[in-house]
Enzyme design. Structure first.
Site, PDB file in Angstrom:
ATOM      1  N   ARG A 153       0.819  -1.220   0.000  1.00 47.09           N
ATOM      2  CA  ARG A 153       0.000   0.000   0.000  1.00 47.09           C
ATOM      3  C   ARG A 153       0.855   1.274   0.000  1.00 47.09           C
ATOM      4  O   ARG A 153       0.515   2.273   0.628  1.00 47.09           O
ATOM      5  CB  ARG A 153      -0.966   0.009   1.198  1.00 47.09           C
ATOM      6  CG  ARG A 153      -1.896  -1.179   1.240  1.00 47.09           C
ATOM      7  CD  ARG A 153      -2.835  -1.233   0.027  1.00 47.09           C
ATOM      8  NE  ARG A 153      -3.685  -2.412   0.095  1.00 47.09           N
ATOM      9  CZ  ARG A 153      -3.428  -3.567  -0.525  1.00 47.09           C
ATOM     10  NH1 ARG A 153      -2.358  -3.684  -1.287  1.00 47.09           N
ATOM     11  NH2 ARG A 153      -4.244  -4.592  -0.404  1.00 47.09           N
TER      12      ARG A 153
ATOM     13  N   GLU B  42      -4.049   2.572   6.788  1.00 46.76           N
ATOM     14  CA  GLU B  42      -4.098   2.372   5.330  1.00 46.76           C
ATOM     15  C   GLU B  42      -4.849   3.521   4.677  1.00 46.76           C
ATOM     16  O   GLU B  42      -4.512   3.979   3.596  1.00 46.76           O
ATOM     17  CB  GLU B  42      -4.766   1.042   4.984  1.00 46.76           C
ATOM     18  CG  GLU B  42      -4.814   0.765   3.501  1.00 46.76           C
ATOM     19  CD  GLU B  42      -5.257  -0.658   3.176  1.00 46.76           C
ATOM     20  OE1 GLU B  42      -5.922  -0.834   2.142  1.00 46.76           O
ATOM     21  OE2 GLU B  42      -4.940  -1.590   3.934  1.00 46.76           O
TER      22      GLU B  42
ATOM     23  N   SER C  79     -10.766  -0.369   3.919  1.00 52.73           N
ATOM     24  CA  SER C  79      -9.914  -0.924   4.969  1.00 52.73           C
ATOM     25  C   SER C  79      -9.156   0.190   5.685  1.00 52.73           C
ATOM     26  O   SER C  79      -8.474   0.992   5.051  1.00 52.73           O
ATOM     27  CB  SER C  79      -8.921  -1.920   4.376  1.00 52.73           C
ATOM     28  OG  SER C  79      -9.599  -3.033   3.840  1.00 52.73           O
TER      29      SER C  79
END
EC number: 1.3.1.98
Length: 309
Positions: free
Chosen positions: A183, A302, A232
């Site tokens: 990420r 995230e 998320s």
């Protein structure tokens, strides 16, 4: 002839807009553009008419103000104080998808939605991009964040991307230059992803479609998709699942102001209706604190958190 750039409210623009054709809006509310439906305004919001318009706008701006590209706003908290500088929002002019049948290369505009990319590839019998059906965002966003879902991520399939820099220069960057990790990418700050090329493989459209349907069903059954959420919240620690750690710390259903930890999937935060971005971010920090106290593991965000507190 296309009209010159429209500037709402009679406020003086940060640059000469003569000849620009996009829309430049001062004090632009961003809550309606992000999934959480919370947060402040952008100092300026620019919606370019096309690629040349974007390059000319950024050339004139010449790095004088911060630049932030905004896709679907699905993985983002816009803080209540708003976003300084200019937010760039790419429209349908940047959402084309084309496919070379022989090479299975899929070329997409930075504003194309993940589901559109996956569906176009399916229709042409190109496999390997089904996972994009499960990424709630645009090409520009998940190229920057190395978006992924269901065991694959952008770094597995990206060939290169084309970006426009804050000074208006256009560069094509091979995937290796982005130094992808989980990420994260090394994409330069302020760079706007305007297109990307992905490498697929030959496949059967029916089998590709079935896999996409599995992904859609899995998301529907496990995630609070019909709420004001941001996807998320935390990265999965190595060898662990963030949602399991959040649940083990007793955070399922935890609330702060108008924000709540989802009871359906504990790695999702929800705006129950009137949450401020401070509520949402504060709840996330409280979850991090409780998880650390319970397990000794510090979760990493995230979700992007942008703007002034």
């Amino acid at each position: 002839m296309a009209p010159d750039c429209a500037v709402d409210g009679g406020i003086e623009a940060p640059i000469d807009t003569d000849g620009l054709r996009g829309k430049l809006t001062p004090d632009a509310p961003l809550a309606k553009l992000v999934w959480f439906k919370s947060g402040g305004k952008a100092d300026w919001l620019f919606e370019p008419a096309d690629m040349d318009d974007l390059k000319e706008f950024l050339r004139r701006l010449d790095g004088d103000l911060p630049i932030m590209a905004l896709g679907l706003g699905s993985n983002m908290i816009v803080r209540d104080g708003g976003v300084p500088g200019v937010v760039i929002k790419l429209g349908k002019q940047f959402a084309d998808v084309s496919i070379d049948d022989a090479s299975c290369i899929v070329e997409c505009g930075g504003g194309a939605h993940g589901i559109l990319v996956a569906s176009a590839a399916r229709d042409c019998g190109v496999a390997g991009l089904e996972f994009m059906r499960g990424i709630p965002g645009t090409v520009g966003g998940f190229v920057r964040m190395n978006g992924g879902a269901y065991g694959r991520e952008v770094s597995d399939v990206l060939i290169d991307c084309t970006v426009v820099m804050p000074g208006g220069q256009c560069h094509t960057l091979p995937a290796a230059d982005l130094q992808y990790s989980y990420r994260h990418s090394a994409l330069p700050k302020g760079a706007v992803v305007v297109s990307a090329r992905f490498q697929g493989v030959k496949g059967d459209p029916e089998a590709i479609g079935a896999k996409m349907d599995e992904i859609a069903d899995a998301r529907e059954n496990s995630q609070p998709l019909r709420t004001k959420t941001g996807g998320s919240t935390f990265k999965n620690p190595p060898g662990r699942k963030a949602w399991e750690m959040v649940d083990a710390a007793g955070c399922r259903g935890l609330t702060m102001g108008g924000a709540q930890v989802s009871e359906k999937h504990t790695n999702f935060l929800i705006n129950m209706g009137d949450a401020t971005s401070a509520d949402i971010e504060g709840l996330g920090e409280e979850v991090k604190r409780r998880v650390y106290a319970n397990s000794g593991v510090e979760l990493e965000w995230e979700i992007q958190r942008v703007g002034r507190p």
